[in-house]
Design a protein around this motif. Structure first.
Motif, short mmCIF file in Angstrom:
data_model
loop_
_atom_site.label_atom_id
_atom_site.label_comp_id
_atom_site.label_asym_id
_atom_site.label_seq_id
_atom_site.Cartn_x
_atom_site.Cartn_y
_atom_site.Cartn_z
N ARG A 186 19.89 126.67 129.44
CA ARG A 186 20.01 127.28 127.91
C ARG A 186 18.97 126.73 127.14
NH1 ARG A 186 25.34 126.45 129.36
NH2 ARG A 186 25.51 124.49 128.06
N LYS A 187 18.70 125.26 127.25
CA LYS A 187 17.60 124.65 126.49
C LYS A 187 16.31 125.37 126.67
CE LYS A 187 20.57 122.18 123.93
NZ LYS A 187 21.14 122.85 122.87
N ARG A 188 16.14 125.48 127.88
CA ARG A 188 14.79 126.08 128.35
C ARG A 188 14.39 127.52 127.83
NH1 ARG A 188 11.36 128.80 132.05
NH2 ARG A 188 10.02 127.45 132.80
N LEU A 189 15.52 128.08 127.83
CA LEU A 189 15.46 129.55 127.24
C LEU A 189 15.45 129.46 125.45
CD1 LEU A 189 18.21 131.48 129.32
CD2 LEU A 189 15.70 132.00 129.34
N ALA A 190 15.91 128.67 125.24
CA ALA A 190 15.83 128.43 123.67
C ALA A 190 14.34 128.13 123.45
CB ALA A 190 16.77 127.42 123.09
N TRP A 191 13.89 127.29 124.21
CA TRP A 191 12.48 126.68 123.86
C TRP A 191 11.43 127.99 124.07
CZ3 TRP A 191 11.35 123.16 120.69
CH2 TRP A 191 11.99 122.13 120.44
N GLN A 192 11.73 128.89 125.24
CA GLN A 192 11.03 130.09 125.38
C GLN A 192 11.10 130.88 124.23
OE1 GLN A 192 12.48 130.77 129.37
NE2 GLN A 192 10.52 130.63 130.19
N ASP A 193 12.25 130.84 123.73
CA ASP A 193 12.22 132.01 122.47
C ASP A 193 11.49 131.46 121.47
OD1 ASP A 193 13.85 133.47 124.04
OD2 ASP A 193 15.91 132.99 122.95
N ALA A 194 11.56 129.92 121.06
CA ALA A 194 10.90 129.37 120.09
C ALA A 194 9.08 129.70 120.38
CB ALA A 194 10.96 127.98 120.15
N ILE A 195 8.81 129.67 121.55
CA ILE A 195 7.23 129.93 121.90
C ILE A 195 6.93 131.28 121.46
CG2 ILE A 195 5.79 130.08 123.82
CD1 ILE A 195 7.00 127.50 125.10
N ALA A 196 7.96 132.07 121.92
CA ALA A 196 7.64 133.73 121.78
C ALA A 196 7.43 133.91 120.27
CB ALA A 196 8.74 134.44 122.45
N SER A 197 8.68 133.47 119.63
CA SER A 197 8.58 133.51 118.02
C SER A 197 7.39 132.98 117.48
CB SER A 197 9.75 132.79 117.53
OG SER A 197 9.69 132.90 116.21
N ALA A 198 6.70 131.69 117.90
CA ALA A 198 5.68 131.17 117.60
C ALA A 198 4.35 132.07 117.65
CB ALA A 198 5.41 129.79 117.95
N GLU A 199 4.44 132.67 118.97
CA GLU A 199 3.36 133.31 119.08
C GLU A 199 3.19 134.43 118.66
OE1 GLU A 199 3.77 133.89 123.56
OE2 GLU A 199 2.52 132.12 124.05
N ASN A 200 4.30 135.45 118.27
CA ASN A 200 4.32 136.70 117.30
C ASN A 200 3.89 136.04 115.89
OD1 ASN A 200 5.56 138.24 119.29
ND2 ASN A 200 7.61 137.98 118.63
N LYS A 201 4.29 134.98 115.31
CA LYS A 201 3.63 134.55 114.15
C LYS A 201 2.14 134.36 114.07
CE LYS A 201 7.88 132.39 112.17
NZ LYS A 201 8.89 132.36 113.13
N ILE A 202 1.80 133.65 115.35
CA ILE A 202 0.33 133.49 115.27
C ILE A 202 -0.57 134.55 115.27
CG2 ILE A 202 -1.49 132.74 117.07
CD1 ILE A 202 0.56 130.23 117.56
N ASP A 203 0.09 135.84 115.96
CA ASP A 203 -0.50 137.05 116.11
C ASP A 203 -0.42 137.80 114.91
OD1 ASP A 203 -0.82 136.82 118.81
OD2 ASP A 203 0.99 138.22 119.44
N ALA A 204 0.65 137.73 114.15
CA ALA A 204 0.57 138.46 112.83
C ALA A 204 -0.33 137.71 111.82
CB ALA A 204 2.03 138.16 112.18
N ILE A 205 -0.37 136.34 111.63
CA ILE A 205 -1.31 135.49 111.05
C ILE A 205 -2.68 136.15 111.58
CG2 ILE A 205 -2.50 133.22 110.61
CD1 ILE A 205 0.50 132.23 110.74
N ASP A 206 -3.04 136.32 112.47
CA ASP A 206 -4.54 136.78 113.18
C ASP A 206 -4.90 138.09 112.50
OD1 ASP A 206 -5.06 134.45 114.54
OD2 ASP A 206 -4.47 135.39 116.53
N LYS A 207 -3.84 139.14 112.54
CA LYS A 207 -4.20 140.28 112.01
C LYS A 207 -4.21 140.30 110.44
CE LYS A 207 -1.55 142.77 115.62
NZ LYS A 207 -0.18 142.71 116.01
N ILE A 208 -3.39 139.35 109.67
CA ILE A 208 -3.48 139.33 108.34
C ILE A 208 -5.11 138.73 107.91
CG2 ILE A 208 -2.62 138.25 106.28
CD1 ILE A 208 0.16 138.20 107.85
N THR A 209 -5.18 137.69 108.68
CA THR A 209 -6.43 136.90 108.50
C THR A 209 -7.76 138.07 108.37
OG1 THR A 209 -5.59 135.15 109.35
CG2 THR A 209 -8.04 135.33 109.17
N GLU A 210 -7.60 138.99 109.42
CA GLU A 210 -8.59 140.09 109.86
C GLU A 210 -8.75 140.84 108.75
OE1 GLU A 210 -9.07 143.23 113.37
OE2 GLU A 210 -8.29 141.33 113.98
N ARG A 211 -7.45 141.48 108.19
CA ARG A 211 -7.38 142.45 107.27
C ARG A 211 -7.91 141.86 105.91
NH1 ARG A 211 -1.53 143.16 108.08
NH2 ARG A 211 -1.68 144.69 109.99
N ILE A 212 -7.53 140.48 105.74
CA ILE A 212 -8.25 139.80 104.35
C ILE A 212 -9.65 139.68 104.61
CG2 ILE A 212 -8.37 137.80 103.07
CD1 ILE A 212 -5.03 137.51 103.76
#
Length: 158
Positions: free
Chosen positions: A90-116
């Motif tokens: 369960r803890k491993r799955l929670a950490w995998q979710d946290a990684i996926a969430s962080a990766e989504n934020k990184i992708d969003a920041i990259d897109k925003i950076t590109e637009r700006i």
């Protein structure tokens, strides 16, 4: 003649593990770790090698995301092998979710950076009023992308 086991003071083990004395006292209040000896005159707490091992295990489990009540249950032997494995999964799955969430934020920041970077209006960012700046940022993030908006606000206020 038996040699007495060397004991460490609470401050020494706190410094060794880089945790606060207050944290160790909390673990004591929760019944997870108890001092081997408390000096009746000074109130100083002393810990044995076994207790230092327990603290080490506690800190490791805490770092992996276990709550103090879960840790108490594990360290007191209230969990069998299958339960422990299930809890770790369960803890491993929670950490995998946290990684996926962080990766989504990184992708969003990259897109925003590109637009700006491509935006002509963003050059005047400092010259804009607060309201104009807010609208420009919303536009850069895409109004229809509510997820992106929450990512931007999280990213900007971290």
């Amino acid at each position: 003649m038996s040699m007495e086991e060397p004991l460490m003071r609470i401050g020494e083990i706190a410094a060794f593990f880089n945790v606060s004395v207050k944290a160790i006292r909390i673990y004591e209040k929760k019944g997870i770790i108890k001092p081997a000896k408390v000096d009746p005159d000074t109130g100083y707490r002393y810990y044995s090698a076994d207790q230092v091992q327990t603290l080490d295990a506690l800190l490791e489990l805490k770092m992996l995301g276990f709550s103090l009540s879960e840790i108490k249950n594990i360290l007191s032997g209230g969990v069998n092998k299958n339960d422990l494995v299930a809890a770790l999964v369960r803890k491993r799955l929670a950490w995998q979710d946290a990684i996926a969430s962080a990766e989504n934020k990184i992708d969003a920041i990259d897109k925003i950076t590109e637009r700006i970077a491509k935006s002509k209006e963003a050059i005047k960012l400092q010259e804009l009023t607060d309201e104009q700046r807010a609208w420009l940022l919303v536009k850069m993030v895409c109004v229809e992308d509510l997820h992106g908006q929450s990512v931007l606000s999280e990213a900007l206020w971290l």
